[in-house]
Design a protein around this motif. Sequence first.
Motif, PDB file in Angstrom:
ATOM      1  N   GLN A 135     -88.081-112.235 -35.054  1.00 18.65           N
ATOM      2  CA  GLN A 135     -88.373-112.250 -36.401  1.00 18.65           C
ATOM      3  C   GLN A 135     -88.801-111.448 -37.924  1.00 18.65           C
ATOM      4  O   GLN A 135     -88.395-111.452 -38.892  1.00 18.65           O
ATOM      5  CB  GLN A 135     -90.700-113.412 -36.523  1.00 18.65           C
ATOM      6  N   THR A 136     -89.058-110.161 -37.403  1.00 18.23           N
ATOM      7  CA  THR A 136     -89.653-109.043 -37.999  1.00 18.23           C
ATOM      8  C   THR A 136     -88.593-108.404 -37.083  1.00 18.23           C
ATOM      9  O   THR A 136     -88.840-107.636 -36.073  1.00 18.23           O
ATOM     10  CB  THR A 136     -91.042-108.650 -37.320  1.00 18.23           C
ATOM     11  N   VAL A 137     -87.704-106.955 -38.492  1.00 20.33           N
ATOM     12  CA  VAL A 137     -87.390-105.857 -38.303  1.00 20.33           C
ATOM     13  C   VAL A 137     -87.903-104.988 -39.111  1.00 20.33           C
ATOM     14  O   VAL A 137     -87.944-104.638 -39.980  1.00 20.33           O
ATOM     15  CB  VAL A 137     -86.081-105.405 -37.523  1.00 20.33           C
ATOM     16  N   ARG A 138     -87.744-104.034 -38.199  1.00 14.97           N
ATOM     17  CA  ARG A 138     -88.504-102.853 -39.444  1.00 14.97           C
ATOM     18  C   ARG A 138     -88.253-101.151 -39.531  1.00 14.97           C
ATOM     19  O   ARG A 138     -88.207-100.313 -37.771  1.00 14.97           O
ATOM     20  CB  ARG A 138     -90.727-102.184 -39.205  1.00 14.97           C
ATOM     21  N   MET A 139     -87.265-100.895 -40.210  1.00 15.14           N
ATOM     22  CA  MET A 139     -86.475 -99.405 -40.010  1.00 15.14           C
ATOM     23  C   MET A 139     -86.796 -99.068 -41.031  1.00 15.14           C
ATOM     24  O   MET A 139     -87.965 -98.709 -41.843  1.00 15.14           O
ATOM     25  CB  MET A 139     -85.268 -99.984 -40.290  1.00 15.14           C
ATOM     26  N   SER A 140     -86.828 -97.405 -41.016  1.00 19.22           N
ATOM     27  CA  SER A 140     -87.019 -96.231 -41.157  1.00 19.22           C
ATOM     28  C   SER A 140     -85.847 -95.101 -40.620  1.00 19.22           C
ATOM     29  O   SER A 140     -85.718 -95.238 -40.210  1.00 19.22           O
ATOM     30  CB  SER A 140     -88.514 -95.547 -41.191  1.00 19.22           C
ATOM     31  N   GLY A 141     -84.975 -94.547 -42.143  1.00 19.82           N
ATOM     32  CA  GLY A 141     -83.952 -93.398 -41.686  1.00 19.82           C
ATOM     33  C   GLY A 141     -83.609 -93.148 -42.868  1.00 19.82           C
ATOM     34  O   GLY A 141     -84.504 -92.952 -44.203  1.00 19.82           O
ATOM     35  N   ASN A 142     -83.075 -92.282 -43.370  1.00 21.05           N
ATOM     36  CA  ASN A 142     -82.302 -91.463 -44.421  1.00 21.05           C
ATOM     37  C   ASN A 142     -80.628 -92.096 -45.093  1.00 21.05           C
ATOM     38  O   ASN A 142     -79.882 -92.717 -44.683  1.00 21.05           O
ATOM     39  CB  ASN A 142     -81.996 -90.037 -44.008  1.00 21.05           C
ATOM     40  N   MET A 143     -80.879 -91.873 -46.292  1.00 18.62           N
ATOM     41  CA  MET A 143     -79.454 -92.118 -47.147  1.00 18.62           C
ATOM     42  C   MET A 143     -78.645 -90.631 -47.408  1.00 18.62           C
ATOM     43  O   MET A 143     -80.480 -90.365 -48.131  1.00 18.62           O
ATOM     44  CB  MET A 143     -79.697 -93.913 -48.267  1.00 18.62           C
ATOM     45  N   THR A 144     -77.798 -90.969 -47.937  1.00 17.86           N
ATOM     46  CA  THR A 144     -77.692 -89.818 -48.651  1.00 17.86           C
ATOM     47  C   THR A 144     -76.052 -89.684 -49.486  1.00 17.86           C
ATOM     48  O   THR A 144     -75.402 -90.887 -48.219  1.00 17.86           O
ATOM     49  CB  THR A 144     -77.197 -88.416 -47.057  1.00 17.86           C
ATOM     50  N   GLY A 145     -75.437 -89.238 -49.703  1.00 18.00           N
ATOM     51  CA  GLY A 145     -74.637 -89.906 -50.724  1.00 18.00           C
ATOM     52  C   GLY A 145     -74.260 -88.632 -51.409  1.00 18.00           C
ATOM     53  O   GLY A 145     -74.631 -87.686 -51.295  1.00 18.00           O
ATOM     54  N   ARG A 146     -72.523 -88.679 -51.372  1.00 18.00           N
ATOM     55  CA  ARG A 146     -72.040 -87.461 -52.308  1.00 18.00           C
ATOM     56  C   ARG A 146     -70.278 -87.845 -53.341  1.00 18.00           C
ATOM     57  O   ARG A 146     -70.239 -88.819 -52.293  1.00 18.00           O
ATOM     58  CB  ARG A 146     -71.886 -85.692 -51.677  1.00 18.00           C
ATOM     59  N   ARG A 147     -70.060 -87.516 -53.615  1.00 11.77           N
ATOM     60  CA  ARG A 147     -69.649 -88.448 -54.866  1.00 11.77           C
ATOM     61  C   ARG A 147     -68.165 -87.006 -54.320  1.00 11.77           C
ATOM     62  O   ARG A 147     -68.045 -85.441 -54.484  1.00 11.77           O
ATOM     63  CB  ARG A 147     -69.615 -87.097 -56.508  1.00 11.77           C
ATOM     64  N   THR A 148     -66.644 -87.877 -53.950  1.00 15.27           N
ATOM     65  CA  THR A 148     -66.234 -86.944 -52.953  1.00 15.27           C
ATOM     66  C   THR A 148     -64.187 -87.033 -53.585  1.00 15.27           C
ATOM     67  O   THR A 148     -63.895 -86.122 -53.430  1.00 15.27           O
ATOM     68  CB  THR A 148     -65.420 -87.869 -51.991  1.00 15.27           C
ATOM     69  N   GLY A 149     -64.864 -87.878 -55.033  1.00 11.48           N
ATOM     70  CA  GLY A 149     -63.740 -86.290 -56.423  1.00 11.48           C
ATOM     71  C   GLY A 149     -63.677 -88.083 -57.029  1.00 11.48           C
ATOM     72  O   GLY A 149     -64.089 -89.230 -57.029  1.00 11.48           O
ATOM     73  N   ASP A 150     -61.906 -88.432 -58.106  1.00 10.96           N
ATOM     74  CA  ASP A 150     -61.807 -89.381 -59.072  1.00 10.96           C
ATOM     75  C   ASP A 150     -61.509 -90.631 -58.477  1.00 10.96           C
ATOM     76  O   ASP A 150     -61.387 -90.245 -57.044  1.00 10.96           O
ATOM     77  CB  ASP A 150     -60.581 -88.115 -60.039  1.00 10.96           C
ATOM     78  N   CYS A 151     -62.005 -91.558 -58.498  1.00 12.09           N
ATOM     79  CA  CYS A 151     -61.329 -92.619 -58.329  1.00 12.09           C
ATOM     80  C   CYS A 151     -60.064 -92.710 -58.651  1.00 12.09           C
ATOM     81  O   CYS A 151     -59.220 -92.361 -59.303  1.00 12.09           O
ATOM     82  CB  CYS A 151     -62.079 -93.984 -59.486  1.00 12.09           C
ATOM     83  N   PRO A 152     -59.533 -93.779 -57.305  1.00 15.05           N
ATOM     84  CA  PRO A 152     -57.985 -93.778 -57.280  1.00 15.05           C
ATOM     85  C   PRO A 152     -57.355 -94.315 -58.931  1.00 15.05           C
ATOM     86  O   PRO A 152     -58.391 -95.587 -59.304  1.00 15.05           O
ATOM     87  CB  PRO A 152     -57.396 -94.299 -56.553  1.00 15.05           C
ATOM     88  N   ALA A 153     -56.227 -93.949 -59.138  1.00 20.27           N
ATOM     89  CA  ALA A 153     -55.503 -94.536 -60.483  1.00 20.27           C
ATOM     90  C   ALA A 153     -55.496 -96.032 -60.091  1.00 20.27           C
ATOM     91  O   ALA A 153     -55.131 -96.115 -58.983  1.00 20.27           O
ATOM     92  CB  ALA A 153     -54.311 -93.534 -61.315  1.00 20.27           C
ATOM     93  N   THR A 154     -55.343 -96.679 -60.979  1.00 10.90           N
ATOM     94  CA  THR A 154     -55.596 -98.170 -60.734  1.00 10.90           C
ATOM     95  C   THR A 154     -53.900 -98.533 -61.308  1.00 10.90           C
ATOM     96  O   THR A 154     -53.884 -98.617 -62.501  1.00 10.90           O
ATOM     97  CB  THR A 154     -56.628 -99.366 -60.567  1.00 10.90           C
TER      98      THR A 154
END
Length: 146
Positions: free
Chosen positions: A127-146
């Motif tokens: 019924q209940t789940v408790r979680m903890s941790g980390n989020m990391t993010g980085r910019r890897t480049g430009d968006c692909p041209a559409t």
Amino acid sequence: SGSAVSLQPGQWETTVRFSSIEVPGAPEAAAAPLRAMMSQPQVHSECMTPEQAANPMGRMMNPGGNSGDCQFSENTFSGGTIRVRGTCRAADRGTMQMSWEGGYTATTMEARVSAEMQAPPGTQGPQTVRMSGNMTGRRTGDCPAT
């Protein structure tokens, strides 16, 4: 203000990794597969538009685009500081309370994440789940041209 830090639009890769997963009251047979599933790093890569870079939490709270209904008691994503607390309700998944605390630069972000999920009434299993941790993010480049 001159000290405002904005995320740079472009292709971003974010990784969320929960290091602690508690399932109070659940038998180990039910908790173990859940723990194994939730402890897998969740890597997400997407193109962030200038609009999304200006309001990144909108995307992060709803990585699948399936927003549910989120209420924020605190929503700071400015000046290099991330401090967000919110509760999201989704009919099929119950309620999730989340808190994010960390910081960011134009091309990186990092936060401690904790979450508590309550299953919808009548759900089988934990019924209940408790979680903890980390989020990391980085910019890897430009968006692909559409």
